[in-house]
Design a protein around this motif. Structure first.
Motif, mmCIF file in Angstrom:
data_model
loop_
_atom_site.group_PDB
_atom_site.id
_atom_site.type_symbol
_atom_site.label_atom_id
_atom_site.label_comp_id
_atom_site.label_asym_id
_atom_site.label_seq_id
_atom_site.Cartn_x
_atom_site.Cartn_y
_atom_site.Cartn_z
ATOM 1 N N LEU A 11 -38.647 -39.685 -28.335
ATOM 2 C CA LEU A 11 -37.864 -39.295 -27.163
ATOM 3 C C LEU A 11 -38.589 -39.630 -25.860
ATOM 4 O O LEU A 11 -37.976 -39.663 -24.800
ATOM 5 C CB LEU A 11 -37.526 -37.805 -27.223
ATOM 6 N N PHE A 12 -39.889 -39.881 -25.942
ATOM 7 C CA PHE A 12 -40.603 -40.358 -24.745
ATOM 8 C C PHE A 12 -40.096 -41.734 -24.336
ATOM 9 O O PHE A 12 -40.306 -42.169 -23.213
ATOM 10 C CB PHE A 12 -42.113 -40.400 -24.992
ATOM 11 N N GLY A 13 -39.433 -42.408 -25.252
ATOM 12 C CA GLY A 13 -38.828 -43.700 -24.935
ATOM 13 C C GLY A 13 -37.689 -43.591 -23.942
ATOM 14 O O GLY A 13 -37.246 -44.589 -23.391
ATOM 15 N N LEU A 14 -37.190 -42.365 -23.707
ATOM 16 C CA LEU A 14 -36.150 -42.194 -22.694
ATOM 17 C C LEU A 14 -36.669 -42.540 -21.306
ATOM 18 O O LEU A 14 -35.882 -42.806 -20.398
ATOM 19 C CB LEU A 14 -35.609 -40.764 -22.727
ATOM 20 N N ALA A 15 -37.981 -42.538 -21.150
ATOM 21 C CA ALA A 15 -38.556 -42.965 -19.874
ATOM 22 C C ALA A 15 -38.272 -44.443 -19.626
ATOM 23 O O ALA A 15 -38.293 -44.903 -18.486
ATOM 24 C CB ALA A 15 -40.056 -42.704 -19.859
ATOM 25 N N ALA A 16 -37.972 -45.189 -20.690
ATOM 26 C CA ALA A 16 -37.640 -46.604 -20.549
ATOM 27 C C ALA A 16 -36.275 -46.796 -19.893
ATOM 28 O O ALA A 16 -35.927 -47.908 -19.509
ATOM 29 C CB ALA A 16 -37.675 -47.295 -21.903
ATOM 30 N N SER A 69 -30.555 -45.438 -23.583
ATOM 31 C CA SER A 69 -30.764 -44.035 -23.956
ATOM 32 C C SER A 69 -30.194 -43.739 -25.339
ATOM 33 O O SER A 69 -30.783 -42.984 -26.111
ATOM 34 C CB SER A 69 -30.115 -43.117 -22.929
ATOM 35 N N THR A 70 -29.069 -44.330 -25.655
ATOM 36 C CA THR A 70 -28.455 -44.127 -26.973
ATOM 37 C C THR A 70 -29.328 -44.692 -28.077
ATOM 38 O O THR A 70 -29.509 -44.060 -29.123
ATOM 39 C CB THR A 70 -27.059 -44.773 -27.003
ATOM 40 N N VAL A 71 -29.884 -45.872 -27.863
ATOM 41 C CA VAL A 71 -30.761 -46.471 -28.870
ATOM 42 C C VAL A 71 -31.991 -45.593 -29.106
ATOM 43 O O VAL A 71 -32.381 -45.346 -30.246
ATOM 44 C CB VAL A 71 -31.168 -47.906 -28.450
ATOM 45 N N VAL A 72 -32.585 -45.091 -28.041
ATOM 46 C CA VAL A 72 -33.764 -44.218 -28.177
ATOM 47 C C VAL A 72 -33.395 -42.935 -28.911
ATOM 48 O O VAL A 72 -34.118 -42.476 -29.793
ATOM 49 C CB VAL A 72 -34.375 -43.908 -26.794
ATOM 50 N N ILE A 74 -30.945 -42.441 -31.035
ATOM 51 C CA ILE A 74 -30.672 -42.728 -32.447
ATOM 52 C C ILE A 74 -31.966 -42.965 -33.213
ATOM 53 O O ILE A 74 -32.108 -42.540 -34.365
ATOM 54 C CB ILE A 74 -29.710 -43.923 -32.570
ATOM 55 N N MET A 75 -32.930 -43.633 -32.583
ATOM 56 C CA MET A 75 -34.206 -43.882 -33.263
ATOM 57 C C MET A 75 -34.985 -42.594 -33.506
ATOM 58 O O MET A 75 -35.792 -42.517 -34.426
ATOM 59 C CB MET A 75 -35.041 -44.878 -32.455
ATOM 60 N N ALA A 76 -34.750 -41.564 -32.686
ATOM 61 C CA ALA A 76 -35.419 -40.276 -32.881
ATOM 62 C C ALA A 76 -34.815 -39.509 -34.048
ATOM 63 O O ALA A 76 -35.373 -38.507 -34.477
ATOM 64 C CB ALA A 76 -35.335 -39.441 -31.608
ATOM 65 N N ARG A 77 -33.704 -39.979 -34.584
ATOM 66 C CA ARG A 77 -33.027 -39.421 -35.758
ATOM 67 C C ARG A 77 -32.744 -37.926 -35.599
ATOM 68 O O ARG A 77 -33.410 -37.086 -36.198
ATOM 69 C CB ARG A 77 -33.845 -39.688 -37.007
ATOM 70 N N PRO A 78 -31.728 -37.592 -34.815
ATOM 71 C CA PRO A 78 -31.388 -36.180 -34.649
ATOM 72 C C PRO A 78 -30.833 -35.583 -35.940
ATOM 73 O O PRO A 78 -30.195 -36.269 -36.738
ATOM 74 C CB PRO A 78 -30.327 -36.196 -33.551
ATOM 75 N N LEU A 79 -31.104 -34.311 -36.129
ATOM 76 C CA LEU A 79 -30.654 -33.605 -37.320
ATOM 77 C C LEU A 79 -30.136 -32.244 -36.871
ATOM 78 O O LEU A 79 -30.833 -31.491 -36.198
ATOM 79 C CB LEU A 79 -31.815 -33.439 -38.301
ATOM 80 N N LEU A 80 -28.919 -31.938 -37.243
ATOM 81 C CA LEU A 80 -28.310 -30.665 -36.893
ATOM 82 C C LEU A 80 -28.539 -29.694 -38.049
ATOM 83 O O LEU A 80 -28.066 -29.910 -39.156
ATOM 84 C CB LEU A 80 -26.816 -30.847 -36.629
#
Length: 95
Positions: A11-16, A69-72, A74-80
């Motif tokens: 999620l630090f990739g959101l800085a990109a 932001s969507t790619v980042v 998705i790569m973080a693999r959210p889990l509900l």
């Protein structure tokens, strides 16, 4: 329901997401000012036609930020996670 991530450090990739904004600002063209009477008519017509281009550029910039932001995300693999029948209470198991 809790939202958790398999790879939360990604999620630090959101800085990109700032990169499209930086690229947009760097590649923005500067207008050259020249004094000439016939150019006034051209400048006025350019101002009228430039408005839709600015809107299009801003929408394109917003879509690029959203895509990155969507790619980042998705790569973080959210889990509900939903607490189920077998979950322990907050205080732990009591006997």
């Amino acid at each position: 329901m809790n939202l958790t991530f398999h790879n939360p450090f990604l999620l630090f990739g959101l800085a990109a997401a700032i990169l499209p904004v930086l690229i947009h600002r760097i590649t923005q063209r500067k207008a050259v000012v020249r004094r000439f009477s016939a150019v006034r008519i051209l400048l006025q017509s350019e101002l009228i036609t430039a408005r839709p281009h600015r809107l299009k550029d801003l929408l394109l910039l917003a879509l690029r930020i959203l895509a990155l932001s969507t790619v980042v995300f998705i790569m973080a693999r959210p889990l509900l996670v939903r607490p189920g029948f077998a979950t322990l209470p907050a205080g732990g198991a009591r006997s």
